[in-house]
Design a protein around this motif. Sequence first.
Motif, PDB file in Angstrom:
ATOM      1  N   LEU A  93      -1.808  -0.341   4.184  1.00 52.00           N
ATOM      2  CA  LEU A  93      -3.025   0.106   4.857  1.00 52.00           C
ATOM      3  C   LEU A  93      -4.108  -0.957   4.773  1.00 52.00           C
ATOM      4  O   LEU A  93      -4.817  -1.227   5.759  1.00 52.00           O
ATOM      5  CB  LEU A  93      -3.512   1.418   4.250  1.00 52.00           C
ATOM      6  CG  LEU A  93      -4.732   2.069   4.914  1.00 52.00           C
ATOM      7  CD1 LEU A  93      -4.406   2.456   6.353  1.00 52.00           C
ATOM      8  CD2 LEU A  93      -5.183   3.291   4.125  1.00 52.00           C
ATOM      9  N   GLU A  94      -4.253  -1.583   3.614  1.00 52.16           N
ATOM     10  CA  GLU A  94      -5.285  -2.596   3.445  1.00 52.16           C
ATOM     11  C   GLU A  94      -4.941  -3.874   4.208  1.00 52.16           C
ATOM     12  O   GLU A  94      -5.829  -4.544   4.746  1.00 52.16           O
ATOM     13  CB  GLU A  94      -5.489  -2.897   1.959  1.00 52.16           C
ATOM     14  CG  GLU A  94      -6.074  -1.716   1.184  1.00 52.16           C
ATOM     15  CD  GLU A  94      -6.385  -2.063  -0.254  1.00 52.16           C
ATOM     16  OE1 GLU A  94      -6.532  -3.270  -0.554  1.00 52.16           O
ATOM     17  OE2 GLU A  94      -6.481  -1.147  -1.074  1.00 52.16           O
ATOM     18  N   VAL A  95      -3.658  -4.218   4.256  1.00 51.68           N
ATOM     19  CA  VAL A  95      -3.242  -5.404   5.017  1.00 51.68           C
ATOM     20  C   VAL A  95      -3.532  -5.194   6.497  1.00 51.68           C
ATOM     21  O   VAL A  95      -4.086  -6.068   7.172  1.00 51.68           O
ATOM     22  CB  VAL A  95      -1.749  -5.701   4.796  1.00 51.68           C
ATOM     23  CG1 VAL A  95      -1.263  -6.793   5.750  1.00 51.68           C
ATOM     24  CG2 VAL A  95      -1.494  -6.123   3.351  1.00 51.68           C
ATOM     25  N   ALA A 109      -2.790   2.358  13.683  1.00 49.69           N
ATOM     26  CA  ALA A 109      -1.873   1.294  14.079  1.00 49.69           C
ATOM     27  C   ALA A 109      -0.552   1.383  13.323  1.00 49.69           C
ATOM     28  O   ALA A 109       0.523   1.154  13.894  1.00 49.69           O
ATOM     29  CB  ALA A 109      -2.524  -0.067  13.850  1.00 49.69           C
ATOM     30  N   LEU A 110      -0.607   1.718  12.035  1.00 44.62           N
ATOM     31  CA  LEU A 110       0.628   1.890  11.268  1.00 44.62           C
ATOM     32  C   LEU A 110       1.453   3.035  11.844  1.00 44.62           C
ATOM     33  O   LEU A 110       2.684   2.935  11.942  1.00 44.62           O
ATOM     34  CB  LEU A 110       0.302   2.143   9.795  1.00 44.62           C
ATOM     35  CG  LEU A 110      -0.212   0.943   8.997  1.00 44.62           C
ATOM     36  CD1 LEU A 110      -0.684   1.395   7.616  1.00 44.62           C
ATOM     37  CD2 LEU A 110       0.869  -0.127   8.859  1.00 44.62           C
ATOM     38  N   ASP A 111       0.792   4.108  12.233  1.00 44.14           N
ATOM     39  CA  ASP A 111       1.518   5.213  12.863  1.00 44.14           C
ATOM     40  C   ASP A 111       2.152   4.751  14.174  1.00 44.14           C
ATOM     41  O   ASP A 111       3.285   5.135  14.503  1.00 44.14           O
ATOM     42  CB  ASP A 111       0.567   6.386  13.131  1.00 44.14           C
ATOM     43  CG  ASP A 111       0.152   7.117  11.861  1.00 44.14           C
ATOM     44  OD1 ASP A 111       0.869   6.999  10.844  1.00 44.14           O
ATOM     45  OD2 ASP A 111      -0.888   7.807  11.890  1.00 44.14           O
ATOM     46  N   HIS A 128       4.294   5.955   6.962  1.00 45.71           N
ATOM     47  CA  HIS A 128       4.757   6.364   5.633  1.00 45.71           C
ATOM     48  C   HIS A 128       4.667   5.234   4.612  1.00 45.71           C
ATOM     49  O   HIS A 128       4.816   5.455   3.404  1.00 45.71           O
ATOM     50  CB  HIS A 128       6.207   6.848   5.720  1.00 45.71           C
ATOM     51  CG  HIS A 128       7.175   5.786   6.159  1.00 45.71           C
ATOM     52  ND1 HIS A 128       7.194   5.266   7.435  1.00 45.71           N
ATOM     53  CD2 HIS A 128       8.169   5.149   5.470  1.00 45.71           C
ATOM     54  CE1 HIS A 128       8.152   4.356   7.534  1.00 45.71           C
ATOM     55  NE2 HIS A 128       8.738   4.264   6.356  1.00 45.71           N
ATOM     56  N   LEU A 129       4.392   4.011   5.079  1.00 43.00           N
ATOM     57  CA  LEU A 129       4.300   2.857   4.180  1.00 43.00           C
ATOM     58  C   LEU A 129       2.862   2.537   3.788  1.00 43.00           C
ATOM     59  O   LEU A 129       2.610   1.561   3.087  1.00 43.00           O
ATOM     60  CB  LEU A 129       4.905   1.623   4.858  1.00 43.00           C
ATOM     61  CG  LEU A 129       6.380   1.707   5.269  1.00 43.00           C
ATOM     62  CD1 LEU A 129       6.762   0.460   6.070  1.00 43.00           C
ATOM     63  CD2 LEU A 129       7.274   1.850   4.042  1.00 43.00           C
TER      64      LEU A 129
END
Length: 241
Positions: A83-85, A105-107, A113-114
């Motif tokens: 998340l921070e990256v 964006a991760l979703d 989930h990471l």
Amino acid sequence: MGAATVLDGVSLSVAAGELVALCGPNGAGKSSAVRAALGLTTLQGGVAKLGGEDVRRLSERERGARAAYLPQERHIAWNLPALEVAALGAPFLSGAAALDRARAALDEVGAGHLAERGVAEMSGGERARVLLARALVVQAPLLLADEPIAGLDPDAQLLVLERLRARADAGGGVLVSLHDLTLAARIADRVVVLNAGRVVADGPPVEALSSAVLRAAFHLDGRWVEAEDGPLLAARRIAQG
């Protein structure tokens, strides 16, 4: 050792809503062209422009607002949570706003989930998704990705290309360097072929990757076959004397 000319007379543009695939053999100048477009390589002649302005006259912040960059290198020095990256793609937002954009964006890349996992504890494919998310977080009008699917399994390759295609379909410009010619033909609006630092073809995918170009640039005897999911390259290597 003398200086070598890496790019020679290269003219390349990417329009809003367009995905351009940059193809060519190893050493053709693809990565150099991407870096030159971002002002990361000193040009001995010519000019690179972002949003119509000479990239050399833009501040680092202005460059970052106009173009997102996904480099080949996937090394991340610190074991930060994903998340921070991803949030590093929005350094000028408040912390909460950057994290919200990063989570979305991760979703989008199937890595929600990471979010709390350290990137050093991930596989190469997982890390690639996180870095793609970071590039998407920028939300710049142009996204440049240098061999983003290298070393990934087929599922991850298709996911990355689907997200890049979606960014173009949403109105952004995308330039992506690729070695897989079939995937380039299926995903791109236009293909630019580099060989020995020169543009040898620029046009619709199958036209740019014609039999003559395949032979001259890639040393392949090939032809395109229409398949349900798009063109498929049938080729064999031409033995070099």
